[in-house]
Design a protein around this motif. Sequence first.
Motif, short mmCIF file in Angstrom:
data_model
loop_
_atom_site.label_atom_id
_atom_site.label_comp_id
_atom_site.label_asym_id
_atom_site.label_seq_id
_atom_site.Cartn_x
_atom_site.Cartn_y
_atom_site.Cartn_z
N TYR A 130 6.61 1.26 -16.25
CA TYR A 130 6.25 0.93 -14.88
C TYR A 130 7.36 1.29 -13.89
N ILE A 131 8.60 1.40 -14.41
CA ILE A 131 9.71 1.66 -13.46
C ILE A 131 9.63 3.07 -12.89
N GLY A 132 9.16 4.03 -13.69
CA GLY A 132 9.00 5.38 -13.18
C GLY A 132 8.01 5.38 -12.02
N HIS A 133 6.90 4.70 -12.25
CA HIS A 133 5.86 4.57 -11.24
C HIS A 133 6.43 3.88 -9.99
N GLY A 134 7.13 2.79 -10.23
CA GLY A 134 7.66 2.00 -9.13
C GLY A 134 8.71 2.73 -8.33
N LEU A 135 9.66 3.36 -9.05
CA LEU A 135 10.74 4.04 -8.33
C LEU A 135 10.23 5.25 -7.55
N ALA A 136 9.22 5.90 -8.09
CA ALA A 136 8.64 7.04 -7.36
C ALA A 136 8.10 6.55 -6.02
N HIS A 137 7.44 5.40 -6.04
CA HIS A 137 6.91 4.85 -4.80
C HIS A 137 8.04 4.38 -3.88
N ALA A 138 9.08 3.81 -4.49
CA ALA A 138 10.21 3.33 -3.68
C ALA A 138 10.89 4.49 -2.97
N THR A 139 11.09 5.59 -3.67
CA THR A 139 11.78 6.73 -3.06
C THR A 139 10.95 7.32 -1.92
N PHE A 140 9.64 7.12 -1.99
CA PHE A 140 8.79 7.59 -0.90
C PHE A 140 9.20 6.91 0.40
N GLY A 141 9.43 5.60 0.32
CA GLY A 141 9.89 4.87 1.50
C GLY A 141 11.20 5.45 2.01
N GLY A 142 12.10 5.73 1.07
CA GLY A 142 13.41 6.30 1.43
C GLY A 142 13.26 7.67 2.05
N ALA A 143 12.30 8.44 1.52
CA ALA A 143 12.09 9.80 2.04
C ALA A 143 11.61 9.75 3.49
N VAL A 144 10.69 8.83 3.77
CA VAL A 144 10.16 8.72 5.13
C VAL A 144 11.26 8.28 6.10
N ILE A 145 12.04 7.32 5.68
CA ILE A 145 13.13 6.83 6.55
C ILE A 145 14.14 7.95 6.80
N SER A 146 14.49 8.70 5.74
CA SER A 146 15.43 9.81 5.89
C SER A 146 14.90 10.83 6.89
N TYR A 147 13.59 11.10 6.76
CA TYR A 147 12.97 12.08 7.65
C TYR A 147 13.07 11.61 9.10
N LEU A 148 12.75 10.34 9.32
CA LEU A 148 12.76 9.80 10.68
C LEU A 148 14.16 9.76 11.27
N MET A 149 15.14 9.53 10.39
CA MET A 149 16.53 9.43 10.87
C MET A 149 17.22 10.79 10.87
N SER A 150 16.45 11.82 10.55
CA SER A 150 17.00 13.18 10.44
C SER A 150 18.17 13.22 9.48
N PHE A 151 18.07 12.43 8.43
CA PHE A 151 19.11 12.38 7.40
C PHE A 151 18.68 13.30 6.27
N ASN A 152 19.63 13.81 5.47
CA ASN A 152 19.28 14.69 4.36
C ASN A 152 18.24 14.01 3.45
N PHE A 153 17.08 14.65 3.33
CA PHE A 153 15.94 14.05 2.62
C PHE A 153 16.29 13.70 1.17
N LEU A 154 16.90 14.66 0.46
CA LEU A 154 17.17 14.45 -0.98
C LEU A 154 18.18 13.32 -1.18
N LEU A 155 19.22 13.39 -0.37
CA LEU A 155 20.28 12.39 -0.51
C LEU A 155 19.76 11.00 -0.14
N GLY A 156 19.03 10.94 0.98
CA GLY A 156 18.51 9.66 1.46
C GLY A 156 17.54 9.03 0.46
N ALA A 157 16.61 9.85 -0.04
CA ALA A 157 15.61 9.32 -0.97
C ALA A 157 16.25 8.91 -2.30
N SER A 158 17.22 9.72 -2.75
CA SER A 158 17.91 9.37 -4.02
C SER A 158 18.65 8.05 -3.88
N LEU A 159 19.35 7.94 -2.76
CA LEU A 159 20.13 6.72 -2.52
C LEU A 159 19.20 5.51 -2.47
#
Lengths: 315, 279
Positions: free
Chosen positions: B38-67
């Motif tokens: 379930y963690i793979g499923h969960g973390l994939a969804h969690a990183t989605f949130g990070g990806a959207v926030i990174s995009y909005l903040m014009s932050f590096n997408f990969l770094l932001g989502a990974s973090l």
Amino acid sequence: MLHPTPHERRGSTPIIRLDAVHAGYSALLVLENVDLTVMAGDFVGILGPSGSGKTTLLRTILGATRLYQGDVTVRGASTTRRIPRAGYVPQLETIDWTFPVTVEEVVLMGRTTKSPLMPWHSGEDRRMARDMLERLGIDHLRKRQISHLSGGQQQRAFLARALVSSPDLLLLDEPTRGVDIKTRDEVMHLLHDLNHQGITILMTTHEINTVAVHLPWLICVNGRIIAEGPPAEVINEDVLLRTYGAVMPVIEYHGMPLVAERPHAASFRRGASATEGAPNDPGTMTERHEHGNHSPRGRSGRAAHGTDGPPHRDA
Amino acid sequence: MLEPFQFDFFVRGIIATTLVGALCGLLGVYIVLRRMAYIGHGLAHATFGGAVISYLMSFNFLLGASLWGFLSALLITLTARRATIHSDAAIGIITTASFALGVALISRFRSFTRSIEAALFGNILGVTTGDLLVIGSVAIVAFVIILAGYKFFLFTAFDQDVARFYGVPTGWVDTMFSLILAAVIVASMQVMGVTLIAAAIVIPPVIARLLTDNFRMMMILSITISALCGCFGIYISFFIDVSSGASVVLLSALVFVVVLGVTSLRSGRVTGRSFTGGV
């Protein structure tokens, strides 16, 4: 069962010391006010009903419980600072038997930190694992997946993992549980041999007559330490009552204390009715040991149905 | 047969999915054996949130989502340490909250719907040479760390509790694994899509487990099956015109059904022989 070489509690150097320890898990206090000293070279059995804190005591020594109060030191170092090194054999029930590992891989786990910079186990690690498997008589099973072993062989595999790390302290959680009489005797002989070689051993057990009474030192636990000493001093009705919360008649057999099995509750009722008016009938051992309706103390209410204890009779 | 290879995007895509497949197959072994599917499923969804926030903040997408994924994994571990909250519940709360945050932000700022669809379901059209470099780098780092710490990861996966008593720094092993997992999920997001990464992580090791009782062989099989499903899944997706992630997962599921059927028949025959022999 008896080992040819007699044991004596020996050693003058404490290897484990617990001072006024209150320990357990998150929001659950299991052990209260435990004072305990184990000397290097001791062979100690820990007795107590299910849920009495036997496993928690082992885990507290290993620094794996929440220490609410007191101090635990192993080889003079506090376990709150670093987890002490010890060979640990968990209860077989806790093992994931579907995990795809062979006996040899399990044993090699005991050498994981011996060469931490190498990705794989060294030749020396493999040689030691083979030697240990040979010593325990399961070398021919080394390529088998762990679920494809008998109970005794599984116990030996995990004992081999503990021993291959060359420990001076061995902690075993019910190492004879669920194995047949022959395997149990073999495991106990092996542990006695290891103890004679200088390894300090602490083991939990539910088996009073077949295991505990043959150990040189016993600790009776039920949330706290009820009693400790050699079996001849510890295995008596008073201590067993306080430990298990049940009346457990003790007889002596060739100088060894043994807990006599009482008749099953149903047959007890039949026996009581048959011997009504004849309380001194020698056939009704239970009558001789009837102490009235004992209220188990504290947590021992749960302990009234301990594995080794006979069903408690309502007055 | 070779028609798709005329297109640069397809070549980049097939290299990306093969690498992502191998990565998912590698990490999946530990995830499945530790019963953390379930963690793979969960973390994939969690990183989605990070990806959207990174995009909005014009932050590096990969770094932001990974973090973000890594922090979510740590938060799950910390929450699950409470005796009253099991890890599955902790994963459910933290990762869905993170996903919901991403959805909320998308609905509030509607300017980037198309790229979000790719993140959700996977699309190889957008794989750039830069993405390939990132996926390749993550693959090299993940393989090196997992192989270098082979003994430690194995013992921790088998029995984390006891591994501590034998001196294995299980806290560090867990942290390192969470870090790699977050990086792999982010690297895989473009190709597999958030909603399908979990399947890519879980199915190949389960197939491998059906085929072997040996841990090392399970790893080799899982990586190989996963990489091949990635490669052929993309190839098939080109012809049947479906999203890349869906194609890879459906192919993996098909292989699973076939292997399950064959192994069940084989074990049935063995049981039958034993029974006959017993008579």
